[in-house]
Motif scaffolding. Structure first.
Motif, short mmCIF file in Angstrom:
data_model
loop_
_atom_site.label_atom_id
_atom_site.label_comp_id
_atom_site.label_asym_id
_atom_site.label_seq_id
_atom_site.Cartn_x
_atom_site.Cartn_y
_atom_site.Cartn_z
N ASP A 124 35.51 53.71 42.18
CA ASP A 124 34.45 52.66 41.70
C ASP A 124 34.74 52.08 40.38
OD1 ASP A 124 33.06 53.02 44.08
OD2 ASP A 124 31.67 54.48 43.20
N TYR A 125 35.13 52.91 39.46
CA TYR A 125 35.71 52.66 38.01
C TYR A 125 36.68 51.43 38.13
CZ TYR A 125 36.79 52.48 33.13
OH TYR A 125 36.86 52.06 31.91
N MET A 126 37.83 52.01 38.89
CA MET A 126 39.06 51.15 38.90
C MET A 126 38.50 49.68 39.61
SD MET A 126 41.59 53.86 40.32
CE MET A 126 42.79 52.77 40.68
N HIS A 127 37.73 49.64 40.47
CA HIS A 127 37.28 48.28 41.14
C HIS A 127 36.42 47.58 40.17
CE1 HIS A 127 34.74 46.19 44.25
NE2 HIS A 127 36.04 45.68 44.47
N SER A 128 35.57 48.24 39.32
CA SER A 128 35.03 47.50 38.19
C SER A 128 35.80 47.05 37.10
CB SER A 128 34.08 48.11 37.57
OG SER A 128 34.55 49.33 36.49
N MET A 129 37.19 47.20 37.10
CA MET A 129 37.84 46.86 36.01
C MET A 129 38.75 45.37 36.04
SD MET A 129 40.03 50.54 35.14
CE MET A 129 41.08 49.79 34.07
N ALA A 130 38.19 44.59 36.77
CA ALA A 130 38.75 43.45 37.03
C ALA A 130 38.62 42.54 35.81
CB ALA A 130 38.15 42.49 38.19
N GLY A 131 39.75 41.98 35.48
CA GLY A 131 39.89 41.21 34.15
C GLY A 131 39.36 39.72 34.54
N THR A 132 39.89 38.95 33.70
CA THR A 132 39.45 37.39 33.86
C THR A 132 40.53 36.41 34.51
OG1 THR A 132 40.30 37.08 31.61
CG2 THR A 132 37.73 37.55 31.91
N LEU A 133 41.74 37.04 34.46
CA LEU A 133 42.89 36.22 35.01
C LEU A 133 42.76 36.23 36.63
CD1 LEU A 133 45.81 34.77 34.79
CD2 LEU A 133 46.88 36.97 34.95
N GLU A 134 42.44 35.10 37.13
CA GLU A 134 42.40 35.20 38.47
C GLU A 134 43.66 34.67 39.11
OE1 GLU A 134 38.80 33.15 39.90
OE2 GLU A 134 37.59 33.84 38.30
N LEU A 135 43.90 35.17 40.23
CA LEU A 135 45.07 34.94 41.15
C LEU A 135 44.70 34.56 42.64
CD1 LEU A 135 47.05 37.77 39.74
CD2 LEU A 135 47.60 35.45 39.29
N GLY A 136 44.20 33.64 42.93
CA GLY A 136 43.68 33.42 44.15
C GLY A 136 42.28 34.16 44.35
N ASP A 137 42.24 35.11 45.43
CA ASP A 137 41.11 35.93 45.71
C ASP A 137 41.12 37.22 44.78
OD1 ASP A 137 40.10 33.97 47.42
OD2 ASP A 137 40.99 35.00 49.30
N TRP A 138 42.17 37.23 43.87
CA TRP A 138 42.48 38.42 43.31
C TRP A 138 41.99 38.31 41.93
CZ3 TRP A 138 44.00 42.72 45.98
CH2 TRP A 138 44.36 42.46 47.33
N LYS A 139 41.82 39.18 41.12
CA LYS A 139 41.83 39.20 39.66
C LYS A 139 42.60 40.59 39.12
CE LYS A 139 37.10 37.26 39.11
NZ LYS A 139 35.79 37.58 38.22
N GLU A 140 43.38 40.00 38.42
CA GLU A 140 44.25 41.24 37.69
C GLU A 140 43.60 42.25 36.70
OE1 GLU A 140 48.30 41.53 34.72
OE2 GLU A 140 47.59 39.49 35.75
N MET A 141 43.77 43.29 36.76
CA MET A 141 43.05 44.41 36.25
C MET A 141 43.26 44.37 34.80
SD MET A 141 43.31 47.75 38.82
CE MET A 141 42.38 48.90 37.72
N GLU A 142 42.08 44.51 33.69
CA GLU A 142 42.45 44.20 32.23
C GLU A 142 43.35 45.39 31.75
OE1 GLU A 142 38.94 44.11 29.74
OE2 GLU A 142 37.82 43.25 31.34
N HIS A 143 43.41 46.46 32.38
CA HIS A 143 44.38 47.63 32.16
C HIS A 143 44.65 48.44 33.52
CE1 HIS A 143 43.33 47.38 27.82
NE2 HIS A 143 41.82 47.14 28.24
N PRO A 144 46.17 48.28 33.78
CA PRO A 144 46.35 49.04 35.09
C PRO A 144 46.26 50.48 35.20
CG PRO A 144 47.93 47.30 34.36
CD PRO A 144 47.02 47.47 33.47
N VAL A 145 46.01 50.85 36.30
CA VAL A 145 45.73 52.42 36.06
C VAL A 145 47.26 52.88 36.85
CG1 VAL A 145 44.68 54.24 37.27
CG2 VAL A 145 43.33 52.36 36.25
N ILE A 146 47.93 53.47 36.16
CA ILE A 146 49.14 54.21 36.50
C ILE A 146 48.95 55.56 37.05
CG2 ILE A 146 51.54 54.95 35.55
CD1 ILE A 146 51.01 52.01 35.31
N ILE A 147 49.58 56.13 38.29
CA ILE A 147 49.42 57.30 38.72
C ILE A 147 50.37 58.04 37.91
CG2 ILE A 147 49.86 58.68 40.86
CD1 ILE A 147 49.05 56.41 42.56
N ARG A 148 50.08 59.39 37.21
CA ARG A 148 50.90 60.00 36.57
C ARG A 148 51.61 61.14 37.64
NH1 ARG A 148 53.17 57.21 33.13
NH2 ARG A 148 51.85 56.23 31.39
N SER A 149 50.77 61.58 38.70
CA SER A 149 51.36 62.74 39.53
C SER A 149 50.45 62.61 40.62
CB SER A 149 51.20 64.11 38.76
OG SER A 149 50.02 64.45 38.57
#
Length: 155
Positions: A124-149
């Motif tokens: 839910d938190y990741m879904h709420s992290m949409a930034g302002t840069l729109e790419l069609g129907d998508w929004k780039e996240m303000e801060h990408p979430v990287i999987i560490r393990s």
């Protein structure tokens, strides 16, 4: 976050995901969630250089032999409902469904192979992290979430 895998109905997708985790592809190998749509949170191997090999992250995934499913696997028994995880196409791109996408992903035949059983608040938190840069129907996240393990835990 804990994902329960459906090996009974999606054996090839689950095996591929487990092979990716076992090969260390999610362990500091640049897999990140970086785009948000109304319906999903989307991630893929990120661009950048792997410190262990000196190769680009995408190439590390391709060289592993586990980057993609060998064939499309789809099951009507495993719907694309909220908090399920699936490969986009044959992978390695992944997404979390944030709403019922069963009809939309039925056409694409994307394999849905697991359900988030713990840590839904993280999705839910990741879904709420949409930034302002729109790419069609998508929004780039303000801060990408990287999987560490990613670890495989047997029941």
């Amino acid at each position: 976050m804990t994902v329960d895998l459906d090996g009974e109905n999606m054996p090839h997708a689950v095996l591929t995901f487990m092979q990716q985790a076992d090969a260390g592809l999610y362990h500091k190998r640049g897999f990140g969630f970086h785009h948000v749509g109304d319906h999903i949170v989307f991630g893929s191997p990120s661009f950048g250089i792997d410190e262990l090999t000196g190769n680009e992250f995408g190439q590390v995934w391709e060289d592993s032999g586990h980057a993609r499913l060998l064939f499309h696997e789809h099951s009507e028994v495993v719907p694309h409902v909220p908090y399920t995880i699936g490969f986009s196409g044959r992978g390695p791109d992944l997404y979390f469904n944030m709403m019922d996408n069963t009809e939309a992903h039925h056409e694409a035949r994307d394999p849905c192979f697991g359900t988030i059983s713990r840590g839904r608040n993280v999705a839910d938190y990741m879904h709420s992290m949409a930034g302002t840069l729109e790419l069609g129907d998508w929004k780039e996240m303000e801060h990408p979430v990287i999987i560490r393990s990613a670890n495989i835990i047997l029941p």
